[in-house]
Each structure stands twice: as C-alpha cells, then as structure tokens.
Design an enzyme around this catalytic site. Structure first.
Site, short mmCIF file in Angstrom:
data_model
loop_
_atom_site.label_atom_id
_atom_site.label_comp_id
_atom_site.label_asym_id
_atom_site.label_seq_id
_atom_site.Cartn_x
_atom_site.Cartn_y
_atom_site.Cartn_z
N LYS A 89 8.73 -15.62 -21.27
CA LYS A 89 9.26 -14.27 -20.97
C LYS A 89 10.04 -13.73 -22.17
O LYS A 89 9.89 -12.58 -22.54
CB LYS A 89 10.18 -14.29 -19.73
N ARG A 133 1.56 1.62 -5.93
CA ARG A 133 1.62 0.65 -4.83
C ARG A 133 0.26 0.04 -4.49
O ARG A 133 0.17 -0.86 -3.66
CB ARG A 133 2.19 1.33 -3.57
N ASN A 177 0.76 -0.10 6.15
CA ASN A 177 1.13 -0.94 5.01
C ASN A 177 1.78 -2.19 5.59
O ASN A 177 2.77 -2.07 6.32
CB ASN A 177 2.11 -0.17 4.12
N GLY A 178 1.22 -3.35 5.29
CA GLY A 178 1.81 -4.59 5.81
C GLY A 178 0.72 -5.54 6.25
O GLY A 178 -0.45 -5.38 5.89
N CYS A 230 0.88 -1.16 0.00
CA CYS A 230 0.00 0.00 0.00
C CYS A 230 0.92 1.21 0.00
O CYS A 230 2.11 1.09 0.25
CB CYS A 230 -0.86 0.07 1.26
N TRP A 259 -3.71 -1.44 -1.37
CA TRP A 259 -3.72 -2.70 -2.14
C TRP A 259 -4.16 -3.73 -1.12
O TRP A 259 -3.41 -4.09 -0.22
CB TRP A 259 -2.32 -3.01 -2.69
N GLU A 316 7.66 -12.81 -25.12
CA GLU A 316 6.74 -11.67 -24.98
C GLU A 316 7.44 -10.34 -24.84
O GLU A 316 6.90 -9.32 -25.27
CB GLU A 316 5.74 -11.89 -23.85
N LYS A 336 -2.27 -6.42 -19.97
CA LYS A 336 -1.97 -7.01 -18.66
C LYS A 336 -3.08 -7.99 -18.24
O LYS A 336 -2.81 -9.03 -17.67
CB LYS A 336 -1.80 -5.90 -17.62
N GLU A 339 8.24 -21.09 -18.69
CA GLU A 339 8.11 -19.69 -18.28
C GLU A 339 9.28 -18.85 -18.82
O GLU A 339 9.08 -17.73 -19.27
CB GLU A 339 8.02 -19.61 -16.74
N HIS A 396 12.10 -36.65 -30.21
CA HIS A 396 10.97 -37.12 -31.01
C HIS A 396 10.59 -36.11 -32.10
O HIS A 396 9.48 -36.13 -32.60
CB HIS A 396 9.78 -37.43 -30.11
C1 F6R Z 1 2.78 -13.36 -19.12
C2 F6R Z 1 1.51 -12.92 -18.62
C3 F6R Z 1 0.28 -13.58 -19.11
C4 F6R Z 1 -0.68 -13.84 -17.94
C5 F6R Z 1 -2.02 -14.40 -18.45
C6 F6R Z 1 -2.94 -14.76 -17.30
O1 F6R Z 1 3.84 -12.63 -18.57
O2 F6R Z 1 1.45 -12.02 -17.82
O3 F6R Z 1 0.56 -14.76 -19.79
O4 F6R Z 1 -0.06 -14.75 -17.09
O5 F6R Z 1 -2.64 -13.44 -19.26
O6 F6R Z 1 -3.19 -13.65 -16.50
P1 F6R Z 1 -3.83 -13.81 -15.07
O7 F6R Z 1 -2.82 -14.48 -14.21
O8 F6R Z 1 -4.16 -12.42 -14.64
O9 F6R Z 1 -5.05 -14.67 -15.24
#
Ligand code: F6R
Length: 609
Positions: free
Chosen positions: A486, A27, A101-102, A2, A75, A489, A604, A482, A505
């Site tokens: 990364k 935050r 915050n915490g 927060c 948050w 993307e 996002k 993963e 294979h």
């Molecule tokens: C990759 C990324 C996306 C999310 C995906 C699911 O860095 O951020 O692949 O992981 O869109 O998002 P959430 O977790 O919000 O359902």
C-alpha cells in the site's frame, strides 16, 4: 452494493431518474433499469451493461410521461449480470415493480413457497421474491404490504416499490443497506445516496433500519414495521456534488477503507446455517469432492496474492492439507504438478487479471478442481472456475485494493472452515471459536477505524521518511506485505515487506537511524519471536511501530509507537491488523500530496501479461 432511486412529483420522472442513476454509478454498473408507474400498468426498461447502454435503449422507445418512477444500477451479488436479472423486477401481473439493494438471505425458502402458490419467476435474483410477495398482498395498501414483506425477508434490504393501483405513491424500506429520502417542494425522492437528488433538493432524511417510508408528491411519512409513525428527522446537505459522490470523504480510497465494516458484514451475510455454522451453499462443490482433495494451490497477483498467503496458513492449520501458494505469473510458467485431486483456488477481485486467468486455465487443463474468489459476479474467473465464492465488497473505485482485500480474507477464512467441516479436520470447539471471531469482525474493524486520528499523527511524523520495513511472521507476514505494498503504490515510498525472522540473514544490514520498521504481532504462535526480532531492529537504530492486540503490554516495551487492534483468533486477526496499515499508507500519501485514487503507472485491472 447497488444504486437505487425513486421519484414522485410533477416532473417527468424519467428525466430525473436517469441523471440520478448516473450519480450512483459508482455503486455498480453491471446493469441498469427504470420503471414508470401509470394507472394502466408499469412500464419497465432494463439493460445489461452501464447506464449509457440503458440510455441508448430508452432513446429508441416511446416512454410514458409518468411523474412517478424508480431506477436501479446493479452490482450483481445474486444471478449473472444479464438483462433478465436487471432491476426493476415485477410480479406475475406486471402491476408491481421492485428495486433492491442488499441480499435476501431466506430468498430460497420464500421463492419455494411462492412457486408453490403458482408464481412464475423470470429472473435468478433474490429480489424478485419481493415483487411476488407484494402481489400476494394486493388487498392491502402498498405501504402495509411492504411492511409485511420486511417482516418476512431476512438479510439486508433497501427497497423501493411501486404498484399500478397506487400510481401516485412510492414506498421505500430499509434494513442494513442505505436509503435516504430527498424532500422537495411538491416532489420527493428516495435514493441509496444523496448525489442522486442533490441537484433538486438539499433537504433530506436518513431512513433508519426497519423503517418504511411512503412518499407522494407532498408528503413523506415514515413508520416502523408495526405501522407506528416515526418522526421525519430532516437535515440540510452542505456538501457539493463531488464531495457527496465520495460520501463526504475526500477520496474514494478513504471512503472504501471506511466501508469495510459494511463490506465484511455483506461477505458474511447468509453464509451460516441456523446453528451458526459456516455453510457455503453457493459453492456447489459436494463434500465428497472436498474430501477427495489431497493438495491445495492458491494463485493470485498483488494484493490478492497477500490474501492467498493468509489462505495457505488457514487451510494448512485448519484442514492439514498441504497448501502451496504462487504468484500467478510464476505459476503459469513453472510447470506445477497438479492432478484431479488438487484443489486450485484463484483469487482476483476483478476476476479479469490475465495471469490469474491463465493459471486457473492451466489448472483446469490438468483436471484440478478450481475455485474462484472474485468480487465481480460473472467475471471471467467466476465463469471459468468450477465453483465461485463472491466477496461482495461492492465496486472499488480507488486503484489501491482495500475493502476487496479484507473481504477476500474473510471469504477465504469462511472457505477454510467450510473445507475443515467437510473433512472433519477441526473439532467443534475450534470451529466455534473461529466462527465467532469471524462474525465479530465488522464491529472490530469499526473500532479500528476510530484510531484513524492517532494513525494520521504518526503518518505526518513519517511523511518525509524514505525507507520502511514491514515485518511479521506467520499470519502477520501477509499483513506486513500488504502494508508495504500500500505504501509503495500510493505514497511512492520504498517499503519492504519481509518475514521478521529472516531479517538477520541479510536485510538487517539496511537498518539504521531514519528507517521506520513496522512490526505486526497479532498471531499468538509467534508474537514473542516477532518482539525479539523487533528488538534487533531497534538495537540498530530503527524506529519501531507495532500493530498488536489490545492488552498486549509486552509490545509496548519494544515499540516506540503502537496501535492496538481488538483481540481475535489467530489468522482472523489479519483482517483488523491490516486496517491501520491501509490508513498509514493513505495518510502518508496525502501528506506527500499524491492522488491516492489514481496512483501513477497503475491500472485497476491488469488484463495483459
Ligand atoms: C494493489 C492492487 C493490485 C491488485 C492486483 C490483482 O492495491 O490493487 O496489486 O491486487 O493487480 O488484481 P485482481 O485482484 O483484480 O486480480
């Protein structure tokens, strides 16, 4: 996470608090509020939603021209993001106000005691206990009352407290969560982060853990919890405002990668009993319900799906329950066989991903028990699931998931152990080994971050490379997946995540000089087999980079380059193993000149099918 801010001086506090909160909105943005101190009492205005929503309320209210006050942007970690849970919180008399915050781990015990003493609570937050504890200590100077509260409260606390009886004073305290003091001319500030006051002063001091600071307009005095004075170590801030918002990091993504030790510590906080065993009291699922389960499904998208992959290994190994995983967009249309003995875990940092929500709705309609794992309190996933486990990573601004992923891994490992305990499927020794491994993670991740320079060197070597494979087996496989995601993307590089043993294979046909093969080999079950697979890649001309455990000399023989992460129990190690791959993708992307915080074509939160 927060944002908190406090002010004492001669200007209108409100005019400084609101811009200060705006600078801290990164935050958290679930709710916001301010409190202004006057001898007649404390005026509090709060609102669920963003700071702009609070400002609209403030415009319609006659506010006192106070010169002392504090504000908060929330948050949520405890209690829904409603106006009644918004900070500041007050005591029964309305003469004490607190922002925090915490996470206060022993809030339930403290609250029970305070309710027993006749206090009436107006929110579901842990924070409110602080206001009532200070109320009980009305005979003491505010500073001493806060010291006593700090001695009683366990967990992470950054606090700012004001009291109408001392209307010219602001008191702050810190343990675990950040709090900095801004030192002005005839005015002083407290804030979670420097941007909140950088427009007014560049002189500041960091408050250390278990310190209490008393501010009036002219002085800042710091003491330890016994009241002994502590010297104020003044510093000068060189950053500009934009750099300060990113904590001095060039991007939010890098800042968030570096926040992982703290984020993981927050995920762990309060989730163990006195004996150190995992206890997820907030789940509100009885052991009887957990014992009745005969099958588990884990559903998610993107990075969260990679957390689901780890969860499958953990749940199967630790509980012996058959566990299936599914990408949510596939699950919802494939008519999976579920019933009321099926446990369905939906993982979504945002808690708003359309496919994941549709999947858990389907599961609920079949009568299954649904657990949500979300970073956002009161998200749709959290509200619709039968029980929810929050990851507590704080807001993630960078589009690429980093700290929300590692905290998902940790939360799911805690859940796996919780389930294993309820079902009696692991012996005490195994539980203890895993638990202590999980508890060591914040420090271990801190140590991995020290390897950043080494990883950046490798990244500059590969900035022009077009083809990467990321390989692993067992728990190392989701880490490899993963790492590849990364790189795709944020660096726009073709990167394939694949099970190491499956390369022969077909995909091995793609290995030739110029291809970089990243191998992850931390899972002791399969480490030797992964090495053998990496030899096969090397024999075809691939350049080999391995993530291995410290002390693993065998790895050095197959790898052209290796990064060693601290040793941890199998699967727990996924958390440390992924960090070098986040950094690798980050540095390759920045070498290639891309905006890592806003990669092209991505959002996002994906709220459409
Ligand atoms: C990759 C990324 C996306 C999310 C995906 C699911 O860095 O951020 O692949 O992981 O869109 O998002 P959430 O977790 O919000 O359902």
């Amino acid at each position: 996470m927060c944002g908190i801010v406090g002010y004492v001086g001669s200007r209108s506090a409100l005019d400084l608090l609101v811009p200060g909160l705006e600078r801290l909105e990164y935050r958290g943005y679930d709710s916001a509020g301010v409190a202004l101190a006057e001898p007649e009492g404390i005026r509090i205005v709060r609102k669920a939603g963003r700071i702009a929503d609070l400002e609209r309320v403030l415009q319609g209210e006659p506010m006192p021209a106070a010169t002392v006050g504090m504000g908060h942007t929330r948050w949520a970690t405890h209690g829904a993001p409603t106006t009644s849970n918004a900070h500041p919180h007050r005591d029964c008399t309305g003469r004490v106000a607190v922002v925090h915050n915490g996470i206060i781990e022993n809030w339930a015990e403290l609250k029970a005691e305070l309710v027993g003493n006749g206090h009436v609570f107006a929110s579901d937050t842990d924070t409110e206990v602080v206001a009532h504890l200070v109320e009980e200590l009305a005979d003491l100077p505010l500073e001493e009352a806060v010291r006593q509260v700090m001695r009683r409260a366990e967990g992470a606390l950054a606090l700012v407290v004001i009291r109408a009886d001392e209307p010219d004073v602001v008191v702050g305290a810190r343990r675990g969560s950040p709090l900095v003091v801004g030192l002005g001319e005839g005015e002083n500030f407290l804030a979670s982060d420097i941007p909140a006051f950088l427009a007014y002063t560049r002189r500041m001091a960091v408050l250390e853990d278990d310190r209490v600071v008393r501010l009036d307009a002219d002085t800042a005095t710091i003491t330890d919890l016994d009241g002994n004075p502590v010297a104020v170590q003044e510093r000068h801030v060189e950053w500009d405002l934009e750099a300060a918002e990113k904590g001095g990091y060039p991007t939010f993504m890098l800042k968030e990668i570096y926040e992982q030790p703290q984020a993981i510590a927050d995920t762990l906080r309060g989730r163990f009993d006195q004996a150190g065993r995992v206890r997820l009291r907030e789940l509100e699922l009885s052991d009887d319900v957990l014992r009745a389960v005969d099958k588990v499904f884990v559903v998610a998208c993107g990075t969260s799906y990679h957390a689901a992959m780890m969860a499958k290994y953990a749940i199967e190994r630790w509980t012996r329950l058959p566990t299936e995983i599914d990408i949510a967009s596939e699950f919802r249309y494939r008519d999976p066989v579920l019933d009321d003995r099926t446990l369905v875990i939906g993982i979504s940092q945002s808690g708003e991903t359309a496919d994941t929500l549709a999947a858990i709705r389907y599961a609920k309609a079949q009568g299954s028990v649904v657990v949500g794992v979300s970073n956002v309190v009161d998200s749709s996933l959290a509200r619709e699931a039968d029980a929810v486990l929050y990851t507590r990573a704080g807001p993630e601004i960078g589009v690429a998931a980093t700290k929300t992923f590692t905290t998902q891994l940790v939360a799911l490992q805690l859940f796996g152990l919780h389930l294993a305990r309820a079902r009696g499927s692991l012996d005490d020794g195994a539980i203890e080994l895993l638990t202590s491994g999980i508890r060591a993670l914040p420090d271990q991740v801190r140590r991995v971050l020290e390897l950043d320079g080494e990883i950046a060197e490798m990244a500059s070597r590969w900035a022009g490379t077009r083809d990467f494979f990321f390989l692993g087996r067992s728990g190392d496989f989701p880490v490899a997946m993963e790492g590849a995601l990364k790189l795709k993307e944020i660096a726009y590089v073709r990167a394939e995540g694949y099970p190491a043993g499956e390369m022969k294979h077909g995909p091995i046909a793609l290995i030739e000089p110029g291809v970089v093969v990243v191998g992850v080999a931390t899972d002791s079950h399969v480490r030797q087999k992964t090495f053998a697979n990496m030899e096969e890649m090397r024999a075809r001309g691939g350049e080999i980079f391995m993530v291995v455990e410290e002390g693993d000399e065998a790895a050095r023989k197959v790898a052209d380059h290796a990064i060693a992460v601290p040793a941890a129990p199998d699967l727990v190690c996924t958390v440390t193993a992924v960090v070098p791959l986040q950094l690798l993708a980050y540095h390759i992307a920045t070498e290639r000149g891309f905006d890592v915080d806003k990669p092209r074509n991505l959002a996002k939160t994906v709220t459409v099918e």
